[in-house]
Design a protein around this motif. Structure first.
Motif, PDB file in Angstrom:
ATOM      1  N   GLN A  43      43.159  29.372  17.001  1.00 34.96           N
ATOM      2  CA  GLN A  43      42.725  28.141  17.662  1.00 34.96           C
ATOM      3  C   GLN A  43      43.583  27.863  18.891  1.00 34.96           C
ATOM      4  OE1 GLN A  43      42.761  24.676  15.122  1.00 34.96           O
ATOM      5  NE2 GLN A  43      42.062  23.304  16.747  1.00 34.96           N
ATOM      6  N   ALA A  44      44.885  28.080  18.751  1.00 35.50           N
ATOM      7  CA  ALA A  44      45.796  27.838  19.873  1.00 35.50           C
ATOM      8  C   ALA A  44      45.475  28.749  21.054  1.00 35.50           C
ATOM      9  CB  ALA A  44      47.237  28.054  19.415  1.00 35.50           C
ATOM     10  N   LEU A  45      45.169  29.992  20.762  1.00 34.75           N
ATOM     11  CA  LEU A  45      44.832  30.927  21.839  1.00 34.75           C
ATOM     12  C   LEU A  45      43.493  30.570  22.482  1.00 34.75           C
ATOM     13  CD1 LEU A  45      45.957  34.258  20.126  1.00 34.75           C
ATOM     14  CD2 LEU A  45      47.072  33.119  22.062  1.00 34.75           C
ATOM     15  N   LYS A  46      42.524  30.239  21.660  1.00 33.82           N
ATOM     16  CA  LYS A  46      41.194  29.893  22.176  1.00 33.82           C
ATOM     17  C   LYS A  46      41.245  28.660  23.071  1.00 33.82           C
ATOM     18  CE  LYS A  46      36.507  28.700  20.617  1.00 33.82           C
ATOM     19  NZ  LYS A  46      35.654  28.466  19.410  1.00 33.82           N
ATOM     20  N   GLU A  47      42.049  27.666  22.678  1.00 31.38           N
ATOM     21  CA  GLU A  47      42.110  26.395  23.412  1.00 31.38           C
ATOM     22  C   GLU A  47      43.277  26.334  24.396  1.00 31.38           C
ATOM     23  OE1 GLU A  47      42.177  23.398  20.382  1.00 31.38           O
ATOM     24  OE2 GLU A  47      40.207  23.962  19.577  1.00 31.38           O
ATOM     25  N   ASN A  48      44.007  27.443  24.505  1.00 35.09           N
ATOM     26  CA  ASN A  48      45.122  27.553  25.455  1.00 35.09           C
ATOM     27  C   ASN A  48      46.138  26.423  25.279  1.00 35.09           C
ATOM     28  OD1 ASN A  48      46.656  28.709  27.489  1.00 35.09           O
ATOM     29  ND2 ASN A  48      45.525  27.718  29.143  1.00 35.09           N
ATOM     30  N   TRP A  49      46.592  26.229  24.043  1.00 35.78           N
ATOM     31  CA  TRP A  49      47.611  25.216  23.794  1.00 35.78           C
ATOM     32  C   TRP A  49      48.877  25.486  24.594  1.00 35.78           C
ATOM     33  CZ3 TRP A  49      47.745  24.693  17.697  1.00 35.78           C
ATOM     34  CH2 TRP A  49      46.499  24.238  17.243  1.00 35.78           C
ATOM     35  N   ARG A  50      49.129  26.743  24.877  1.00 38.45           N
ATOM     36  CA  ARG A  50      50.361  27.116  25.574  1.00 38.45           C
ATOM     37  C   ARG A  50      50.511  26.389  26.906  1.00 38.45           C
ATOM     38  NH1 ARG A  50      52.542  31.408  28.830  1.00 38.45           N
ATOM     39  NH2 ARG A  50      54.605  32.018  28.028  1.00 38.45           N
ATOM     40  N   ALA A  51      49.402  26.041  27.530  1.00 38.95           N
ATOM     41  CA  ALA A  51      49.443  25.386  28.841  1.00 38.95           C
ATOM     42  C   ALA A  51      49.724  23.890  28.738  1.00 38.95           C
ATOM     43  CB  ALA A  51      48.117  25.610  29.563  1.00 38.95           C
ATOM     44  N   ARG A  57      51.273  20.074  22.395  1.00 38.66           N
ATOM     45  CA  ARG A  57      51.255  21.279  21.550  1.00 38.66           C
ATOM     46  C   ARG A  57      51.635  20.931  20.115  1.00 38.66           C
ATOM     47  NH1 ARG A  57      54.389  23.371  25.762  1.00 38.66           N
ATOM     48  NH2 ARG A  57      56.125  23.951  24.388  1.00 38.66           N
ATOM     49  N   ILE A  58      52.653  20.094  19.965  1.00 36.76           N
ATOM     50  CA  ILE A  58      53.067  19.659  18.626  1.00 36.76           C
ATOM     51  C   ILE A  58      51.925  18.926  17.934  1.00 36.76           C
ATOM     52  CG2 ILE A  58      54.587  18.056  17.381  1.00 36.76           C
ATOM     53  CD1 ILE A  58      56.726  18.704  19.515  1.00 36.76           C
ATOM     54  N   THR A  59      51.260  18.055  18.671  1.00 37.11           N
ATOM     55  CA  THR A  59      50.177  17.263  18.086  1.00 37.11           C
ATOM     56  C   THR A  59      49.021  18.154  17.652  1.00 37.11           C
ATOM     57  OG1 THR A  59      50.797  15.393  19.484  1.00 37.11           O
ATOM     58  CG2 THR A  59      48.608  15.326  18.482  1.00 37.11           C
ATOM     59  N   ARG A  60      48.648  19.124  18.485  1.00 33.19           N
ATOM     60  CA  ARG A  60      47.562  20.037  18.099  1.00 33.19           C
ATOM     61  C   ARG A  60      47.927  20.803  16.835  1.00 33.19           C
ATOM     62  NH1 ARG A  60      43.825  21.305  22.348  1.00 33.19           N
ATOM     63  NH2 ARG A  60      43.839  19.528  23.790  1.00 33.19           N
ATOM     64  N   ALA A  61      49.170  21.294  16.777  1.00 31.77           N
ATOM     65  CA  ALA A  61      49.604  22.027  15.586  1.00 31.77           C
ATOM     66  C   ALA A  61      49.605  21.118  14.358  1.00 31.77           C
ATOM     67  CB  ALA A  61      50.995  22.617  15.814  1.00 31.77           C
ATOM     68  N   ALA A  62      50.067  19.882  14.525  1.00 31.63           N
ATOM     69  CA  ALA A  62      50.102  18.930  13.413  1.00 31.63           C
ATOM     70  C   ALA A  62      48.702  18.638  12.894  1.00 31.63           C
ATOM     71  CB  ALA A  62      50.791  17.640  13.862  1.00 31.63           C
ATOM     72  N   ARG A 105      56.968  25.477  19.969  1.00 32.83           N
ATOM     73  CA  ARG A 105      58.011  26.257  20.648  1.00 32.83           C
ATOM     74  C   ARG A 105      57.642  27.739  20.696  1.00 32.83           C
ATOM     75  NH1 ARG A 105      63.158  24.723  21.293  1.00 32.83           N
ATOM     76  NH2 ARG A 105      63.851  26.730  20.444  1.00 32.83           N
ATOM     77  N   MET A 106      57.068  28.248  19.619  1.00 35.28           N
ATOM     78  CA  MET A 106      56.655  29.650  19.566  1.00 35.28           C
ATOM     79  C   MET A 106      55.630  29.968  20.640  1.00 35.28           C
ATOM     80  SD  MET A 106      54.602  31.563  16.448  1.00 35.28           S
ATOM     81  CE  MET A 106      53.091  30.674  16.849  1.00 35.28           C
ATOM     82  N   LEU A 107      54.657  29.085  20.825  1.00 34.95           N
ATOM     83  CA  LEU A 107      53.599  29.327  21.807  1.00 34.95           C
ATOM     84  C   LEU A 107      54.158  29.408  23.221  1.00 34.95           C
ATOM     85  CD1 LEU A 107      50.861  26.909  20.428  1.00 34.95           C
ATOM     86  CD2 LEU A 107      50.881  29.402  20.253  1.00 34.95           C
ATOM     87  N   LYS A 108      55.203  28.659  23.490  1.00 31.86           N
ATOM     88  CA  LYS A 108      55.806  28.668  24.820  1.00 31.86           C
ATOM     89  C   LYS A 108      56.707  29.874  25.027  1.00 31.86           C
ATOM     90  CE  LYS A 108      56.098  26.296  28.700  1.00 31.86           C
ATOM     91  NZ  LYS A 108      54.898  25.947  29.483  1.00 31.86           N
ATOM     92  N   GLU A 109      57.264  30.385  23.944  1.00 31.00           N
ATOM     93  CA  GLU A 109      58.234  31.474  24.016  1.00 31.00           C
ATOM     94  C   GLU A 109      57.630  32.740  24.624  1.00 31.00           C
ATOM     95  OE1 GLU A 109      62.169  32.956  23.224  1.00 31.00           O
ATOM     96  OE2 GLU A 109      61.351  30.924  23.103  1.00 31.00           O
ATOM     97  N   LYS A 110      56.376  33.025  24.249  1.00 36.03           N
ATOM     98  CA  LYS A 110      55.700  34.201  24.791  1.00 36.03           C
ATOM     99  C   LYS A 110      54.200  33.989  24.714  1.00 36.03           C
ATOM    100  CE  LYS A 110      55.504  36.905  20.484  1.00 36.03           C
ATOM    101  NZ  LYS A 110      55.787  38.207  19.849  1.00 36.03           N
ATOM    102  N   LYS A 111      53.440  34.872  25.330  1.00 35.17           N
ATOM    103  CA  LYS A 111      51.984  34.713  25.380  1.00 35.17           C
ATOM    104  C   LYS A 111      51.291  35.209  24.116  1.00 35.17           C
ATOM    105  CE  LYS A 111      51.578  34.948  30.425  1.00 35.17           C
ATOM    106  NZ  LYS A 111      50.977  35.656  31.592  1.00 35.17           N
ATOM    107  N   GLY A 112      51.966  35.927  23.284  1.00 31.22           N
ATOM    108  CA  GLY A 112      51.363  36.486  22.080  1.00 31.22           C
ATOM    109  C   GLY A 112      51.381  38.003  22.150  1.00 31.22           C
ATOM    110  N   PRO A 113      50.965  38.692  21.102  1.00 29.99           N
ATOM    111  CA  PRO A 113      50.526  38.171  19.803  1.00 29.99           C
ATOM    112  C   PRO A 113      51.672  37.509  19.040  1.00 29.99           C
ATOM    113  CG  PRO A 113      50.808  40.542  19.671  1.00 29.99           C
ATOM    114  CD  PRO A 113      51.008  40.182  21.113  1.00 29.99           C
TER     115      PRO A 113
END
Length: 294
Positions: A43-51, A57-62, A105-113
């Protein structure tokens, strides 16, 4: 190492075990709910939470963890060895906010996987004193007031409590919950030698001044709170300063609600407004607030 030596080591099963940073127990013990993790990541990748800003980002994860059952003592996973852990099958108030922060924090650290080890590393950084778990129970930060200080010192959060409203000091109690109630904690029950060390940590915590916003003043400062702010609930009960923790979440109606893993409701949910939640419990004295920093 030549091929022959490698084969001999494999046959003898004496190759050194690869240990990831801070992971002192196997992931079948430390990481529960990989499918849930994978759904959140997808979901985070599809909705680009990283941006998004960290609070969003915390709220989406929560919100992606809404409905997960409340389960107490999910951090007590072994009798002797301490290791960063994540459990998507059951959350308590601490693991709920910390996992939401860790995902952000993980999503910001790198682009994935993204892998379980990526999230466990972020949990290690915020859960353990100075960001390092050496496998000892006393490496872990057990009290929220110390978590605020340690993580602010390392630039992960900012304690904004005193910038929001006039605060009052808390001076009428000792921090000694874990040494008084040691039978409730698996590690302390199994290892009596840890208790003097825990008592020393608690005594040191009491040397730091602690100020909070009384609950009567919270309604007036709700407009200043942002989604993703970490809300520590200060208690009138003995042995501890903060008895609960959750997140501020601003809903579509513009109001600031309290999101938490609720013992009362037995699940993670977006509760009523923060001031309304505080008013419902005589034991709640007020709040402290930390704002995560990218």
């Amino acid at each position: 190492m030549n091929r022959r030596t490698l084969l001999q080591l494999l046959a003898a099963s004496v190759l050194p075990r690869v240990v990831r940073a801070g992971e002192h127990l196997p992931q079948n013990l430390t990481f529960v709910g990989q499918k849930k993790f994978e759904r959140i990541v997808a979901q985070a990748l599809k909705e680009n939470w990283r941006a998004l800003p960290i609070g969003e980002r915390i709220t989406r994860a929560a919100l992606a963890m809404e409905g997960i059952p409340y389960v107490g003592y999910t951090l007590e996973i072994h009798d002797r060895i301490e290791s960063p852990s994540v459990n998507f099958a059951g959350l308590d108030c601490w693991t709920f906010f910390e996992i939401a922060l860790g995902i952000a924090r993980m999503l910001k650290e790198k682009k994935g996987p993204y892998t379980p080890s990526d999230l466990l590393r972020q949990i290690e950084i915020t859960r353990y004193r100075h960001g390092i778990c050496n496998g000892g129970y006393l490496d872990r930060i057990h009290y929220l007031d110390e978590w605020f200080r340690d993580n602010q010192k390392r630039g992960h959060i900012q304690n904004i409590t005193e910038s929001l409203a006039q605060t009052v000091p808390l001076t009428d109690r000792r921090i000694d919950e874990m040494t008084v109630l040691w039978k409730s904690y698996r590690y302390l029950k199994a290892n009596p030698d840890l208790r003097p060390g825990m008592a020393r940590i608690e005594a040191e915590l009491q040397t730091h001044p602690f100020r909070y916003i009384p609950k009567e003043a919270v309604r007036a400062i709700e407009p200043k709170l942002r989604s993703g702010d970490i809300i520590g609930i200060v208690t009138h009960k003995p042995h501890v300063y903060c008895s609960h923790v959750g997140l501020a979440v601003r809903t579509a109606d513009g109001q600031c609600h309290f999101m938490h893993a609720s013992y009362t409701h037995k699940k993670v949910l977006v509760d009523q407004t923060l001031s309304g939640y505080l008013a419902d419990f005589k034991s709640h004295a007020g709040i402290v607030v930390a704002r995560p920093v990218d």
